[in-house]
Design a protein around this motif. Structure first.
Motif, PDB file in Angstrom:
ATOM      1  N   LYS A 194      58.751  27.018  17.169  1.00 49.55           N
ATOM      2  CA  LYS A 194      57.436  26.301  16.497  1.00 49.55           C
ATOM      3  C   LYS A 194      57.748  25.861  15.038  1.00 49.55           C
ATOM      4  O   LYS A 194      57.269  26.405  14.313  1.00 49.55           O
ATOM      5  N   PRO A 195      58.643  25.030  14.956  1.00 49.66           N
ATOM      6  CA  PRO A 195      58.830  24.637  13.606  1.00 49.66           C
ATOM      7  C   PRO A 195      57.796  24.136  12.690  1.00 49.66           C
ATOM      8  O   PRO A 195      57.523  24.081  11.500  1.00 49.66           O
ATOM      9  N   GLU A 196      56.751  23.485  13.144  1.00 52.00           N
ATOM     10  CA  GLU A 196      55.516  23.259  12.616  1.00 52.00           C
ATOM     11  C   GLU A 196      54.761  24.523  11.911  1.00 52.00           C
ATOM     12  O   GLU A 196      53.883  24.109  11.081  1.00 52.00           O
ATOM     13  N   TRP A 197      55.120  25.608  12.368  1.00 45.22           N
ATOM     14  CA  TRP A 197      54.322  26.817  11.613  1.00 45.22           C
ATOM     15  C   TRP A 197      55.009  27.030  10.294  1.00 45.22           C
ATOM     16  O   TRP A 197      54.394  27.932   9.511  1.00 45.22           O
ATOM     17  N   PHE A 198      56.420  26.449  10.075  1.00 46.26           N
ATOM     18  CA  PHE A 198      56.764  27.116   8.741  1.00 46.26           C
ATOM     19  C   PHE A 198      57.795  26.007   7.935  1.00 46.26           C
ATOM     20  O   PHE A 198      57.858  26.019   6.802  1.00 46.26           O
ATOM     21  N   GLU A 199      58.110  24.735   8.584  1.00 44.78           N
ATOM     22  CA  GLU A 199      58.724  23.607   8.143  1.00 44.78           C
ATOM     23  C   GLU A 199      58.176  23.259   6.816  1.00 44.78           C
ATOM     24  O   GLU A 199      58.924  22.845   5.595  1.00 44.78           O
ATOM     25  N   ASP A 200      56.768  23.012   6.667  1.00 44.43           N
ATOM     26  CA  ASP A 200      56.129  22.426   5.494  1.00 44.43           C
ATOM     27  C   ASP A 200      55.625  23.254   4.494  1.00 44.43           C
ATOM     28  O   ASP A 200      54.979  22.992   3.576  1.00 44.43           O
ATOM     29  N   ILE A 201      55.989  24.513   4.634  1.00 45.71           N
ATOM     30  CA  ILE A 201      55.368  25.658   3.923  1.00 45.71           C
ATOM     31  C   ILE A 201      56.139  25.653   2.608  1.00 45.71           C
ATOM     32  O   ILE A 201      57.584  25.552   2.602  1.00 45.71           O
ATOM     33  N   ALA A 202      55.373  25.885   1.564  1.00 45.85           N
ATOM     34  CA  ALA A 202      56.203  26.003   0.088  1.00 45.85           C
ATOM     35  C   ALA A 202      55.866  27.262  -0.403  1.00 45.85           C
ATOM     36  O   ALA A 202      54.665  27.770  -0.222  1.00 45.85           O
ATOM     37  N   VAL A 203      56.575  27.940  -1.166  1.00 49.77           N
ATOM     38  CA  VAL A 203      56.328  29.306  -1.841  1.00 49.77           C
ATOM     39  C   VAL A 203      56.603  28.967  -2.990  1.00 49.77           C
ATOM     40  O   VAL A 203      57.812  28.597  -3.831  1.00 49.77           O
ATOM     41  N   ASN A 204      55.544  29.594  -3.922  1.00 47.31           N
ATOM     42  CA  ASN A 204      55.444  29.288  -5.585  1.00 47.31           C
ATOM     43  C   ASN A 204      56.311  30.548  -5.988  1.00 47.31           C
ATOM     44  O   ASN A 204      55.534  31.614  -6.008  1.00 47.31           O
ATOM     45  N   ARG A 205      57.475  30.477  -6.362  1.00 47.62           N
ATOM     46  CA  ARG A 205      58.084  31.696  -6.927  1.00 47.62           C
ATOM     47  C   ARG A 205      57.491  32.313  -8.002  1.00 47.62           C
ATOM     48  O   ARG A 205      57.319  33.364  -8.315  1.00 47.62           O
ATOM     49  N   THR A 206      56.956  31.364  -9.113  1.00 49.58           N
ATOM     50  CA  THR A 206      56.331  31.901 -10.480  1.00 49.58           C
ATOM     51  C   THR A 206      55.174  33.009  -9.988  1.00 49.58           C
ATOM     52  O   THR A 206      54.733  33.900 -10.460  1.00 49.58           O
ATOM     53  N   ALA A 207      54.153  32.332  -8.842  1.00 44.85           N
ATOM     54  CA  ALA A 207      53.179  32.914  -8.577  1.00 44.85           C
ATOM     55  C   ALA A 207      53.427  34.222  -7.887  1.00 44.85           C
ATOM     56  O   ALA A 207      52.690  35.395  -8.024  1.00 44.85           O
ATOM     57  N   SER A 208      54.339  34.277  -7.118  1.00 46.52           N
ATOM     58  CA  SER A 208      54.834  35.396  -6.301  1.00 46.52           C
ATOM     59  C   SER A 208      55.417  36.373  -7.036  1.00 46.52           C
ATOM     60  O   SER A 208      55.011  37.574  -6.998  1.00 46.52           O
TER      61      SER A 208
END
Length: 318
Positions: free
Chosen positions: A13-27
């Motif tokens: 199910k690519p729609e579960w992850f393809e549009d996810i962005a991860v903010n490295r600074t916040a992480s």
């Protein structure tokens, strides 16, 4: 050790992850705060360290492994804390053991024999560990061999190229085939996160592995230049939490590589409690892939009961 239903997967199910962005600074900011915002002291720290021991996959993955080394490691898994320390802690009758033993496939029979009569599972790496670049038929044969020898858990490695080229179907199909080859053995999918370049790739690979049926997702082989880190682990456990919310299924987490101290163990326990809650402080959902960490935990426990630090040679690993 595993009491939860197996992860049945969901289909890709690519729609579960393809549009996810991860903010490295916040992480990274969130990861840095874990060590400063929470402290556990005295008897509570001792209790947490004992809990960490029960979640350790006590590991030897060296080219010079022998039956004797594996037998010593298994003896340590059965009795990870010296008897006098257990007595002082009031835990002499609690049956404290590590979560599992982790070895190469050819060492599985030695470990199974040495652990007879215990409930400690044998985990085996497979699928061309650590690079994972052997052809798929050989990878699947290696899984089946380890399971036939008595391994109850299989730590597979993914093909990093599939992540780096965003070939999610190839990654999904590979992990699905490995999951099928595992049969009744629980499968931990090693993402080798140090090779994936971005936290967004880590999130995506985590989600695909879970969609393909991984029972655990695992950070590293321990052989990469960068192994388990808190920002990477944070990204993976949030992917795990999102997968649970979307699918209704429970998946475990295993950081591995580079963790050597009791302080490291405490940090990952705090991460799991704050992000996922108490159920993920049990060995059926959380493992620490480590070897030298156990010696330092035992040393800290001796300090708690005696008020003195022992020489490290009083706590040999195996």
């Amino acid at each position: 050790m595993n009491t939860h239903p197996r992860n049945a997967g969901t289909g890709l199910k690519p729609e579960w992850f393809e549009d996810i962005a991860v903010n490295r600074t916040a992480s990274e900011r969130r990861a840095a705060s874990l060590a400063t915002r929470r402290t556990v002291k005295k008897e509570y720290q001792a209790a947490w360290l004992v809990k960490a021991i029960t979640c350790i996959d006590l590991t030897t993955l060296a080219g010079d492994d022998t039956e004797g080394r594996v037998k010593r490691l298994c003896a340590k898994a059965r009795r990870p804390i010296r008897d006098d320390i257990l007595e002082a802690l009031g835990l002499a009758d609690e049956g404290i053991t590590t979560g599992a033993i982790c070895v190469y496939p050819t060492m599985v029979p030695h470990a199974v024999k040495a652990l007879q009569g215990s409930n400690i599972p044998v985990a085996s790496v497979a699928t061309g560990f650590p690079a994972g670049l052997t052809p798929l038929p050989q990878k699947l044969a290696e899984i089946r061999y380890a399971v036939d020898q008595g391994a109850r858990e299989i730590d597979i490695v993914i093909t990093r190229e599939h992540v780096l080229t965003q070939n999610w179907k190839a990654l999904f199909d590979e992990i699905s085939a490995m999951r099928e080859a595992c049969g009744d053995a629980h499968m931990k999918a090693i993402l080798a996160t140090g090779d994936l370049n971005t936290l967004r790739n880590v999130y995506r690979a985590s989600m695909v592995a879970m969609q393909a049926g991984a029972d655990f997702i695992k950070t590293s082989t321990g052989k990469e230049d960068v192994n388990a880190t808190i920002p990477v682990s944070l990204t993976m456990v949030r992917a795990l939490r999102d997968f649970g919310a979307l699918s209704g299924q429970i998946v475990g987490f295993k950081p591995a590589g580079g963790m050597k101290t009791a302080k490291d163990a405490m940090l990952w326990l705090i991460l799991m409690k704050e992000e996922l809650g108490l159920p993920w402080l049990q060995p059926d959902l959380f493992r620490l892939g480590a070897s030298s960490m156990l010696a330092d935990i035992e040393r800290q426990l001796e300090h708690y009961v005696t008020g003195r630090y022992a020489a490290s040679n009083r706590h040999p690993l195996a």
